[in-house]
Design a protein around this motif. Structure first.
Motif, mmCIF file in Angstrom:
data_model
loop_
_atom_site.group_PDB
_atom_site.id
_atom_site.type_symbol
_atom_site.label_atom_id
_atom_site.label_comp_id
_atom_site.label_asym_id
_atom_site.label_seq_id
_atom_site.Cartn_x
_atom_site.Cartn_y
_atom_site.Cartn_z
ATOM 1 N N LYS A 68 2.778 2.779 -0.576
ATOM 2 C CA LYS A 68 3.693 3.768 -1.160
ATOM 3 C C LYS A 68 4.015 3.412 -2.607
ATOM 4 O O LYS A 68 4.119 4.293 -3.475
ATOM 5 C CB LYS A 68 4.969 3.839 -0.321
ATOM 6 N N GLY A 69 4.157 2.123 -2.880
ATOM 7 C CA GLY A 69 4.427 1.676 -4.242
ATOM 8 C C GLY A 69 3.248 1.932 -5.160
ATOM 9 O O GLY A 69 3.416 2.388 -6.298
ATOM 10 N N TYR A 70 2.051 1.638 -4.676
ATOM 11 C CA TYR A 70 0.850 1.929 -5.470
ATOM 12 C C TYR A 70 0.737 3.428 -5.739
ATOM 13 O O TYR A 70 0.335 3.854 -6.823
ATOM 14 C CB TYR A 70 -0.404 1.451 -4.741
ATOM 15 N N ARG A 71 1.093 4.236 -4.727
ATOM 16 C CA ARG A 71 1.000 5.693 -4.889
ATOM 17 C C ARG A 71 1.909 6.168 -6.021
ATOM 18 O O ARG A 71 1.511 6.972 -6.869
ATOM 19 C CB ARG A 71 1.404 6.360 -3.571
ATOM 20 N N LEU A 72 3.144 5.672 -6.026
ATOM 21 C CA LEU A 72 4.076 6.058 -7.079
ATOM 22 C C LEU A 72 3.590 5.546 -8.434
ATOM 23 O O LEU A 72 3.693 6.243 -9.451
ATOM 24 C CB LEU A 72 5.472 5.510 -6.776
ATOM 25 N N PHE A 73 3.043 4.357 -8.439
ATOM 26 C CA PHE A 73 2.506 3.786 -9.676
ATOM 27 C C PHE A 73 1.404 4.674 -10.245
ATOM 28 O O PHE A 73 1.405 5.004 -11.432
ATOM 29 C CB PHE A 73 1.962 2.384 -9.397
ATOM 30 N N VAL A 74 0.458 5.082 -9.387
ATOM 31 C CA VAL A 74 -0.651 5.918 -9.843
ATOM 32 C C VAL A 74 -0.154 7.293 -10.287
ATOM 33 O O VAL A 74 -0.582 7.834 -11.309
ATOM 34 C CB VAL A 74 -1.714 6.062 -8.732
ATOM 35 N N ASP A 75 0.776 7.871 -9.529
ATOM 36 C CA ASP A 75 1.227 9.232 -9.814
ATOM 37 C C ASP A 75 2.130 9.327 -11.041
ATOM 38 O O ASP A 75 2.091 10.319 -11.773
ATOM 39 C CB ASP A 75 1.987 9.806 -8.613
ATOM 40 N N ALA A 98 10.431 0.890 -14.010
ATOM 41 C CA ALA A 98 9.890 -0.165 -14.869
ATOM 42 C C ALA A 98 9.696 -1.454 -14.077
ATOM 43 O O ALA A 98 8.705 -2.179 -14.266
ATOM 44 C CB ALA A 98 10.824 -0.403 -16.052
ATOM 45 N N VAL A 99 10.628 -1.749 -13.177
ATOM 46 C CA VAL A 99 10.493 -2.941 -12.330
ATOM 47 C C VAL A 99 9.285 -2.799 -11.416
ATOM 48 O O VAL A 99 8.491 -3.731 -11.259
ATOM 49 C CB VAL A 99 11.779 -3.162 -11.508
ATOM 50 N N LEU A 100 9.114 -1.616 -10.819
ATOM 51 C CA LEU A 100 7.964 -1.400 -9.943
ATOM 52 C C LEU A 100 6.658 -1.531 -10.721
ATOM 53 O O LEU A 100 5.706 -2.162 -10.243
ATOM 54 C CB LEU A 100 8.049 -0.019 -9.290
ATOM 55 N N ARG A 101 6.612 -0.932 -11.902
ATOM 56 C CA ARG A 101 5.402 -1.047 -12.713
ATOM 57 C C ARG A 101 5.081 -2.517 -12.993
ATOM 58 O O ARG A 101 3.926 -2.946 -12.871
ATOM 59 C CB ARG A 101 5.566 -0.299 -14.036
ATOM 60 N N ALA A 102 6.093 -3.284 -13.338
ATOM 61 C CA ALA A 102 5.883 -4.697 -13.643
ATOM 62 C C ALA A 102 5.386 -5.462 -12.415
ATOM 63 O O ALA A 102 4.511 -6.330 -12.520
ATOM 64 C CB ALA A 102 7.177 -5.310 -14.167
ATOM 65 N N ILE A 103 5.935 -5.142 -11.249
ATOM 66 C CA ILE A 103 5.498 -5.818 -10.022
ATOM 67 C C ILE A 103 4.041 -5.501 -9.731
ATOM 68 O O ILE A 103 3.246 -6.389 -9.406
ATOM 69 C CB ILE A 103 6.401 -5.395 -8.836
#
Length: 343
Positions: free
Chosen positions: A73-80, A12-17
């Motif tokens: 890598k963060g964008y990748r996890l966000f998309v996946d 959730a923190v990563l999504r918000a960032i």
């Protein structure tokens, strides 16, 4: 091992960032996340989660800023795992449908589609013309004109209409015209272009010797039409000026990106990984095939049907793009392009 609750919180923190950085282009701090996203925990807890995300390579600290930004890598996890593909609004869907309904031929469909994608996503839009090696013959017609001239018409499953005038050595009689039409359709209808070319050429020997000069002239013109269509691998590009809006997203300048996008082989390679209308291909940063485009992301899919995909379309933009909105627009335009061509 981190508990499931903590894992979900970090996600959730990563999504918000990601969402905040895409929207503001400013590094994101822990207090801003708590204030804007109602995470239900203290800034100190968010800072701890951010420290773990940074250690694992999902976010990074640019320069000496107190905030963080997503990495590839963060964008990748966000998309996946985190991005929910948005649904276009009713007015947006109706606007796409009505805009494409006015197209008069395949060229017009492609040009309208590339403008639509660029407007909807504010990125560089790429639309490949139908890959006609996979097209089939929908109709063949021979129309007598005046004197010894006839019009040969080829219509493919991609919607392309090819019309060619043939000068014959003598007038084509009604009986031979009717017979030739029937045999051409029998040999070519539903066939791939390469197969149809062979089948049609084989017809010549089945006519009487006195008829073959006329038949040969028409068949030769038709097979040229098949060959010309197989060679067609053009890509339409629209919205290149949109990249200027994201100048600071590129490490040095936007110029190398624009230069790479001028290369035809680059465009085909970027789109070439998309294989099915039911799936979206997203390549982020260095995942792409070209170093010059390592600061960009590509969202692409095919259009047509699962049984007969015709070609690909997509967008190129900075890695800091609105992935859910872009993915929704690419998917919607592809669906409508496929429907328009099939109709």
């Amino acid at each position: 091992m981190v508990s499931t609750v903590l894992d979900e919180r970090k996600l959730a923190v990563l999504r918000a960032i990601v969402e905040d950085y895409v929207a503001t282009q400013e590094p994101v701090g822990s207090r801003a996340l708590v204030d804007r996203h109602g995470l239900g925990v203290s800034p100190a807890t968010v800072r701890n989660d951010m420290a773990v995300l940074e250690e694992e390579g999902f976010i990074a600290q640019p320069h000496t800023s107190a905030g963080r930004i997503p990495t590839d890598k963060g964008y990748r996890l966000f998309v996946d795992r985190l991005a929910t593909v948005q649904r276009l609004s009713g007015p947006e869907r109706r606007a796409i449908e009505s805009f494409l309904e006015g197209a008069v031929d395949v060229d017009d469909v492609v040009q309208r589609s590339v403008r639509l994608l660029a407007q909807l996503t504010h990125q560089v839009a790429l639309v490949q013309y139908p890959t006609l090696t996979r097209s089939t013959v929908r109709h063949v017609e021979v129309v007598p004109l005046d004197g010894t001239r006839v019009l040969v018409v080829l219509i493919t499953s991609s919607g392309r209409v090819d019309q060619r005038i043939v000068e014959l050595p003598e007038v084509l009689g009604e009986e031979l015209l009717t017979d030739l039409r029937a045999r051409l359709l029998g040999a070519a209808l539903g066939q791939r272009l390469s197969d149809a070319s062979t089948s049609v050429a084989d017809l010549i020997e089945t006519f009487r010797p006195s008829e073959r000069p006329l038949v040969t002239a028409i068949v030769t013109t038709l097979t040229r039409a098949f060959s010309d269509e197989r060679a067609d691998e053009r890509v339409a590009v629209g919205g290149a000026a949109n990249l200027a809006r994201f100048g600071t997203d590129f490490e040095t300048s936007v110029k190398p990106v624009l230069e790479a996008l001028e290369e035809h082989v680059v465009l085909l390679k970027l789109l070439g990984e998309a294989t099915s209308p039911s799936t979206l291909t997203v390549r982020i940063g260095a995942e792409g095939p070209y170093e010059e485009l390592a600061t960009t992301s590509v969202v692409a899919t095919t259009y047509g049907t699962e049984i007969e995909p015709l070609a690909t379309l997509g967008v190129v933009g900075p890695t800091r793009m609105d992935y859910p909105g872009t993915m929704a627009a690419v998917r919607a335009v592809a669906r409508y392009v496929g429907q328009t061509l099939s109709d």
